[in-house]
Design a protein around this motif. Structure first.
Motif, PDB file in Angstrom:
ATOM      1  N   GLN A  26     -41.962  31.060  15.886  1.00  0.00           N
ATOM      2  CA  GLN A  26     -43.093  31.367  16.753  1.00  0.00           C
ATOM      3  C   GLN A  26     -43.689  30.097  17.352  1.00  0.00           C
ATOM      4  N   LEU A  27     -43.867  29.077  16.508  1.00  0.00           N
ATOM      5  CA  LEU A  27     -44.412  27.821  17.007  1.00  0.00           C
ATOM      6  C   LEU A  27     -43.464  27.165  18.015  1.00  0.00           C
ATOM      7  N   ASN A  85     -41.327  28.744  19.965  1.00  0.00           N
ATOM      8  CA  ASN A  85     -41.399  29.486  21.228  1.00  0.00           C
ATOM      9  C   ASN A  85     -42.648  29.124  22.016  1.00  0.00           C
ATOM     10  N   GLU A  86     -43.786  28.995  21.306  1.00  0.00           N
ATOM     11  CA  GLU A  86     -45.013  28.616  21.995  1.00  0.00           C
ATOM     12  C   GLU A  86     -44.888  27.219  22.602  1.00  0.00           C
ATOM     13  N   SER A  87     -44.234  26.314  21.834  1.00  0.00           N
ATOM     14  CA  SER A  87     -44.039  24.953  22.354  1.00  0.00           C
ATOM     15  C   SER A  87     -43.143  24.969  23.583  1.00  0.00           C
ATOM     16  N   ARG A  88     -42.090  25.798  23.555  1.00  0.00           N
ATOM     17  CA  ARG A  88     -41.196  25.904  24.716  1.00  0.00           C
ATOM     18  C   ARG A  88     -41.936  26.446  25.939  1.00  0.00           C
ATOM     19  N   LYS A  89     -42.714  27.494  25.704  1.00  0.00           N
ATOM     20  CA  LYS A  89     -43.465  28.072  26.823  1.00  0.00           C
ATOM     21  C   LYS A  89     -44.373  27.031  27.460  1.00  0.00           C
ATOM     22  N   HIS A  90     -45.057  26.266  26.610  1.00  0.00           N
ATOM     23  CA  HIS A  90     -45.975  25.263  27.121  1.00  0.00           C
ATOM     24  C   HIS A  90     -45.215  24.171  27.886  1.00  0.00           C
TER      25      HIS A  90
END
Length: 440
Positions: A36-37, A39-44
């Motif tokens: 999850q972290l 994926n959030e880092s990738r999105k950002h």
């Protein structure tokens, strides 16, 4: 029924199983959190890249060839695949985007996207451009297998850390189990010393979980010791008493100087045999005392009613009154014969000494059963009350059994860990109060 396993082995076995489950739970939960972290880092990160490319295009208003050149530079710099869709329907892609990728991306809505392509799964971000922009959307894609290799190290570190935590947890479980069960080892040593005769009772200073058990065992040992002592004493008394009585009667019957025993000799033998019979009955009553028995219950109200019925036949001119708030089916942990014998002796003494009435009160308070027997007789002085507790003592030889009866009551109470008090009733007679505590 199968034999129970060792507590220590069982605790270690279940501790190991639960620790392993806890380890797996931590590992998979951390894996989920890492994903999850990530994926959030990738999105950002991808969002920043898309915003940067879109800002450059909108600021410089380049031609299609210039946009294509920008896309190629972004590809070399970021090693990502880029797709720029214009509002006029044209599509500009980096060199590493084939038609298959393009079709897959075109059918995806804006947002974080994932394209399955076997070992070359793609992750990316598709972002729509504002309405007044010449752009329709910008998509940046990256290979997932490369990212997986980067996160593999984190997973391995997590696995190593979880394994170390498991070892620490198992060590703590083993230490806790050893310390928690250490008192059981001391109880086992106590039992061994008890069996070898090195000590007569178990040490009562044990953990709370075992205190009731140890107290019950010590009570049973105390009860067995009292029974043994009582039977030894009774055997000694009976042996001496019977031998004395037989010797006295034989001396009279074997006197060859007279043809037959005189009237006085016959009277002596009758009196002697009556005393022997009364003493035997008294001592056999003591021998029948059971003491506190686990698993035994009785009905005090019903037993009292039955004893009163018998006493009313023995003393038809006396009144026996029962006062209680307890129901008829009220039960109490005590052997029936002991309670019946106790009440029988108390009411018999009351019937012998009262003028007209004997009052019986039964109540329950503070986890103890209290029985009071009060009469309207002449009462008992404090000095006599102390004497009457002694074995075989009688206050008035003309009233048979007074002291003997209370002596039996006293021994029944001793074996049931109860207490007896002798005082004065409201009418001036004797009031005997017995208290039977509830077994712990």
């Amino acid at each position: 029924m199968a034999a129970q396993k060792s507590i220590r082995k069982t605790a270690l076995q279940y501790g190991a199983i639960f620790s392993l489950l806890y380890f797996l739970l931590i590992f998979f939960s951390h894996t989920f959190v890492i994903d999850q972290l990530s994926n959030e880092s990738r999105k950002h990160r991808l969002g920043k890249e898309v915003e940067s490319l879109r800002a450059i295009i909108e600021t410089e208003s380049p031609t299609s060839s210039e946009i294509s050149s920008m896309v190629d530079r972004f590809q070399l710099l970021l090693e990502h695949a880029l797709i720029v869709e214009m509002k006029d329907g044209s599509v500009i892609t980096s060199n590493n985007v084939d038609q298959k990728k393009l079709r897959m991306v075109s059918g995806k809505p804006a947002g974080f996207i994932k394209i399955r392509r076997g070992a070359d799964d793609l992750l990316g971000l598709k972002q729509d451009a504002p309405i007044d922009s010449s752009l329709s959307s910008i998509t940046i894609l990256e290979m997932e297998n490369g990212l997986a290799e980067q996160s593999l190290g984190a997973h391995l570190n997590l696995l190593t850390a979880s394994a170390l935590l498991l070892v620490v947890l198992l060590t703590l479980v083993a230490t806790t189990t050893y310390l928690a069960l250490k008192p059981i080892g001391r109880i086992k040593e106590d039992l061994q010393r008890l069996q070898s005769g090195k000590q007569s009772r178990l040490n009562p200073h044990v953990p709370d979980e075992f205190s009731s058990l140890i107290k019950q065992l010590n009570n049973l040992l105390e009860l067995a010791s009292r029974r043994l002592e009582r039977h030894r004493r009774l055997n000694s008394d009976l042996s001496h008493m019977v031998k004395t009585s037989i010797s006295a009667n034989l001396a009279i019957l074997s006197d060859t100087n007279s043809l037959s025993p005189s009237r006085d000799d016959v009277g002596f033998m009758i009196s002697n045999l009556r005393d022997l019979n009364r003493s035997l009955s008294y001592r056999m009553s003591k021998a029948d005392i059971s003491g506190r028995q686990m698993g035994q219950i009785c009905l005090p109200i019903q037993i009292t009613s039955n004893v009163v019925t018998v006493m009313e036949k023995i003393f038809p001119d006396k009144h026996f009154r029962i006062s209680t708030d307890l129901p008829n089916d009220f039960s109490w942990p005590m052997e029936r014969q002991d309670l019946s014998e106790l009440l029988g002796n108390l009411l018999e003494n009351g019937g012998k000494w009262c003028q007209t009435t004997v009052d019986i009160s039964i109540s329950l308070a503070a986890s103890a059963l209290t029985i009071k027997v009060a009469d309207d007789g002449s009462g008992i002085s404090p000095e006599s009350a102390e004497k009457v507790m002694n074995r075989g003592c009688r206050l008035d030889e003309t009233v048979n059994g007074f002291g003997l009866g209370l002596s039996i009551v006293y021994e029944i109470l001793e074996d049931n860990f109860g207490q007896m008090e002798i005082g004065s009733s409201k009418t001036g007679g004797a009031e005997i109060t017995v208290t039977l505590p509830f077994p712990e």
